[in-house]
Design a protein around this motif. Sequence first.
Motif, PDB file in Angstrom:
ATOM      1  N   ASP A  51     -36.835 -11.922  35.261  1.00  0.00           N
ATOM      2  CA  ASP A  51     -38.015 -12.470  34.215  1.00  0.00           C
ATOM      3  C   ASP A  51     -39.179 -12.085  34.306  1.00  0.00           C
ATOM      4  OD1 ASP A  51     -36.512 -14.702  32.888  1.00  0.00           O
ATOM      5  OD2 ASP A  51     -36.715 -15.576  34.944  1.00  0.00           O
ATOM      6  N   GLU A  52     -39.466 -11.450  35.773  1.00  0.00           N
ATOM      7  CA  GLU A  52     -40.734 -11.201  35.946  1.00  0.00           C
ATOM      8  C   GLU A  52     -41.198  -9.252  36.273  1.00  0.00           C
ATOM      9  OE1 GLU A  52     -44.219 -12.840  38.468  1.00  0.00           O
ATOM     10  OE2 GLU A  52     -42.844 -14.242  39.069  1.00  0.00           O
ATOM     11  N   MET A  81     -39.873 -14.031  41.777  1.00  0.00           N
ATOM     12  CA  MET A  81     -39.537 -12.460  42.014  1.00  0.00           C
ATOM     13  C   MET A  81     -39.561 -11.960  41.104  1.00  0.00           C
ATOM     14  SD  MET A  81     -36.354  -9.796  43.720  1.00  0.00           S
ATOM     15  CE  MET A  81     -35.648 -10.363  41.524  1.00  0.00           C
ATOM     16  N   LYS A  82     -40.920 -10.573  41.120  1.00  0.00           N
ATOM     17  CA  LYS A  82     -41.751  -9.707  40.977  1.00  0.00           C
ATOM     18  C   LYS A  82     -40.594  -8.144  40.440  1.00  0.00           C
ATOM     19  CE  LYS A  82     -44.909  -7.457  38.111  1.00  0.00           C
ATOM     20  NZ  LYS A  82     -45.304  -8.460  36.772  1.00  0.00           N
ATOM     21  N   VAL A  83     -40.330  -7.964  39.525  1.00  0.00           N
ATOM     22  CA  VAL A  83     -39.526  -6.361  39.843  1.00  0.00           C
ATOM     23  C   VAL A  83     -40.128  -5.287  39.046  1.00  0.00           C
ATOM     24  CG1 VAL A  83     -37.431  -5.245  39.129  1.00  0.00           C
ATOM     25  CG2 VAL A  83     -37.282  -7.310  40.104  1.00  0.00           C
ATOM     26  N   ILE A  84     -40.460  -3.943  39.557  1.00  0.00           N
ATOM     27  CA  ILE A  84     -41.489  -2.735  39.221  1.00  0.00           C
ATOM     28  C   ILE A  84     -40.454  -1.626  38.901  1.00  0.00           C
ATOM     29  CG2 ILE A  84     -43.199  -1.459  39.446  1.00  0.00           C
ATOM     30  CD1 ILE A  84     -44.755  -4.328  41.347  1.00  0.00           C
ATOM     31  N   GLY A  85     -39.916  -1.816  37.412  1.00  0.00           N
ATOM     32  CA  GLY A  85     -39.166  -0.374  36.927  1.00  0.00           C
ATOM     33  C   GLY A  85     -40.190   1.143  37.161  1.00  0.00           C
ATOM     34  N   VAL A  86     -39.795   1.763  37.711  1.00  0.00           N
ATOM     35  CA  VAL A  86     -40.597   3.399  38.463  1.00  0.00           C
ATOM     36  C   VAL A  86     -40.031   4.090  37.154  1.00  0.00           C
ATOM     37  CG1 VAL A  86     -41.778   4.785  39.956  1.00  0.00           C
ATOM     38  CG2 VAL A  86     -42.444   1.905  40.064  1.00  0.00           C
ATOM     39  N   THR A  87     -40.995   5.366  36.864  1.00  0.00           N
ATOM     40  CA  THR A  87     -40.279   6.263  36.309  1.00  0.00           C
ATOM     41  C   THR A  87     -41.975   7.962  35.724  1.00  0.00           C
ATOM     42  OG1 THR A  87     -39.478   7.272  34.409  1.00  0.00           O
ATOM     43  CG2 THR A  87     -41.823   5.902  33.735  1.00  0.00           C
ATOM     44  N   GLY A  88     -40.586   8.920  35.985  1.00  0.00           N
ATOM     45  CA  GLY A  88     -41.631   9.563  36.405  1.00  0.00           C
ATOM     46  C   GLY A  88     -40.343  10.949  36.373  1.00  0.00           C
ATOM     47  N   LEU A  89     -41.283  12.470  35.842  1.00  0.00           N
ATOM     48  CA  LEU A  89     -40.216  13.400  36.936  1.00  0.00           C
ATOM     49  C   LEU A  89     -40.825  14.327  37.767  1.00  0.00           C
ATOM     50  CD1 LEU A  89     -41.063  15.515  33.087  1.00  0.00           C
ATOM     51  CD2 LEU A  89     -38.587  14.504  33.762  1.00  0.00           C
ATOM     52  N   PRO A  90     -39.524  14.223  38.370  1.00  0.00           N
ATOM     53  CA  PRO A  90     -39.258  15.399  40.256  1.00  0.00           C
ATOM     54  C   PRO A  90     -41.200  15.929  39.972  1.00  0.00           C
ATOM     55  CG  PRO A  90     -37.590  15.759  38.808  1.00  0.00           C
ATOM     56  CD  PRO A  90     -38.461  15.202  37.903  1.00  0.00           C
ATOM     57  N   GLY A  91     -41.916  15.609  41.133  1.00  0.00           N
ATOM     58  CA  GLY A  91     -42.946  15.764  41.905  1.00  0.00           C
ATOM     59  C   GLY A  91     -44.699  15.370  41.086  1.00  0.00           C
ATOM     60  N   SER A  92     -43.978  13.477  39.709  1.00  0.00           N
ATOM     61  CA  SER A  92     -44.991  13.186  39.777  1.00  0.00           C
ATOM     62  C   SER A  92     -45.935  11.967  40.518  1.00  0.00           C
ATOM     63  CB  SER A  92     -44.131  13.023  38.231  1.00  0.00           C
ATOM     64  OG  SER A  92     -43.292  11.744  39.049  1.00  0.00           O
ATOM     65  N   GLY A  93     -45.078  11.843  41.681  1.00  0.00           N
ATOM     66  CA  GLY A  93     -45.587  11.354  42.828  1.00  0.00           C
ATOM     67  C   GLY A  93     -45.257   9.409  43.001  1.00  0.00           C
ATOM     68  N   LYS A  94     -43.359   9.905  42.717  1.00  0.00           N
ATOM     69  CA  LYS A  94     -42.726   8.231  42.905  1.00  0.00           C
ATOM     70  C   LYS A  94     -43.565   7.960  44.400  1.00  0.00           C
ATOM     71  CE  LYS A  94     -39.845   9.564  40.825  1.00  0.00           C
ATOM     72  NZ  LYS A  94     -40.319  11.226  39.955  1.00  0.00           N
ATOM     73  N   SER A  95     -42.816   8.964  45.445  1.00  0.00           N
ATOM     74  CA  SER A  95     -42.704   8.797  46.884  1.00  0.00           C
ATOM     75  C   SER A  95     -44.218   7.778  47.277  1.00  0.00           C
ATOM     76  CB  SER A  95     -42.631  10.200  47.710  1.00  0.00           C
ATOM     77  OG  SER A  95     -41.628  10.694  47.257  1.00  0.00           O
ATOM     78  N   LEU A  96     -45.402   8.254  47.130  1.00  0.00           N
ATOM     79  CA  LEU A  96     -46.331   7.709  47.508  1.00  0.00           C
ATOM     80  C   LEU A  96     -46.459   6.546  46.911  1.00  0.00           C
ATOM     81  CD1 LEU A  96     -49.223   7.981  48.973  1.00  0.00           C
ATOM     82  CD2 LEU A  96     -50.424   8.475  47.048  1.00  0.00           C
ATOM     83  N   LEU A  97     -46.575   6.347  45.583  1.00  0.00           N
ATOM     84  CA  LEU A  97     -45.838   4.142  45.318  1.00  0.00           C
ATOM     85  C   LEU A  97     -44.816   3.622  46.201  1.00  0.00           C
ATOM     86  CD1 LEU A  97     -46.422   2.637  42.728  1.00  0.00           C
ATOM     87  CD2 LEU A  97     -44.769   3.267  42.553  1.00  0.00           C
ATOM     88  N   PHE A  98     -44.240   4.336  46.444  1.00  0.00           N
ATOM     89  CA  PHE A  98     -43.242   4.048  46.706  1.00  0.00           C
ATOM     90  C   PHE A  98     -43.052   3.186  48.331  1.00  0.00           C
ATOM     91  CE2 PHE A  98     -39.797   5.728  43.894  1.00  0.00           C
ATOM     92  CZ  PHE A  98     -40.077   4.754  42.738  1.00  0.00           C
ATOM     93  N   ASP A  99     -44.220   4.361  48.988  1.00  0.00           N
ATOM     94  CA  ASP A  99     -44.388   4.407  50.656  1.00  0.00           C
ATOM     95  C   ASP A  99     -45.661   3.278  50.764  1.00  0.00           C
ATOM     96  OD1 ASP A  99     -42.552   6.193  51.152  1.00  0.00           O
ATOM     97  OD2 ASP A  99     -44.491   7.317  51.501  1.00  0.00           O
ATOM     98  N   MET A 100     -46.075   3.078  49.697  1.00  0.00           N
ATOM     99  CA  MET A 100     -47.591   1.886  49.903  1.00  0.00           C
ATOM    100  C   MET A 100     -46.624   0.807  49.478  1.00  0.00           C
ATOM    101  SD  MET A 100     -50.791   4.413  48.381  1.00  0.00           S
ATOM    102  CE  MET A 100     -52.002   2.974  48.190  1.00  0.00           C
ATOM    103  N   ALA A 101     -46.036   0.541  48.484  1.00  0.00           N
ATOM    104  CA  ALA A 101     -45.561  -0.267  47.778  1.00  0.00           C
ATOM    105  C   ALA A 101     -44.852  -1.243  49.325  1.00  0.00           C
ATOM    106  CB  ALA A 101     -44.855  -1.139  46.988  1.00  0.00           C
ATOM    107  N   LYS A 102     -43.938  -0.400  50.041  1.00  0.00           N
ATOM    108  CA  LYS A 102     -43.139  -0.839  51.171  1.00  0.00           C
ATOM    109  C   LYS A 102     -44.144  -1.630  52.159  1.00  0.00           C
ATOM    110  CE  LYS A 102     -39.337   2.432  50.688  1.00  0.00           C
ATOM    111  NZ  LYS A 102     -39.035   3.465  51.488  1.00  0.00           N
ATOM    112  N   GLU A 103     -44.832  -0.777  52.124  1.00  0.00           N
ATOM    113  CA  GLU A 103     -46.330  -1.337  53.376  1.00  0.00           C
ATOM    114  C   GLU A 103     -46.732  -2.849  52.933  1.00  0.00           C
ATOM    115  OE1 GLU A 103     -49.237   1.491  53.949  1.00  0.00           O
ATOM    116  OE2 GLU A 103     -48.695   3.093  54.323  1.00  0.00           O
TER     117      GLU A 103
END
Length: 180
Positions: A102-103, A1-23
């Motif tokens: 591990d990943e 299983m792959k685990v991806i940690g996402v960081t960024g200050l508010p308004g940096s664009g995290k929501s789009l990344l999450f939406d596309m990954a969920k798809e």
Amino acid sequence: MKVIGVTGLPGSGKSLLFDMAKERGAVVVSMGDIIREKATERGENSGTTARKLREEHGQYIVAKLTIEKIKGFLEVQDDVKTILIDGIRSPYEIEMFDVNFDEFTSVSLYASPKTRFKRVTLRNRKDDSSVYEDFKERDQRELDLGIGEVIATADYLIKNEDSFEEYKEQVVKFLDKEMP
């Protein structure tokens, strides 16, 4: 299983990344949701709770709670191939995820303060402010937790200063590489 940690200050664009990954079938676990749950239990605001939890239990506490949540989730649903962690704020958290999965890969989303302020005023979420000084104070709270080091040392950096289409293309390239 792959685990991806996402960081960024508010308004940096995290929501789009999450939406596309969920798809693509990924599951997103929000560290902020864990803090908000604890804040509700304690009758505090989430900023106070985040600070106090770290004071009371150490810098690793939010990561520890997140890891417990992920492992509990995987006991019930073992067919998940990718989990994204939303809201990494400190190098301590990166260290914990790296040791426990591990990943593990980290990605930082970056946009300038001016760009991010425009975005947060347009999206008008409950914890966003349309006052620039309040916005800067929120950034400083995040920086005080160590998010600057997390951003600077991430495995990947995606810059989100240009058009929405260009940013989306960068996210697709990242997800193609990490979630083939």
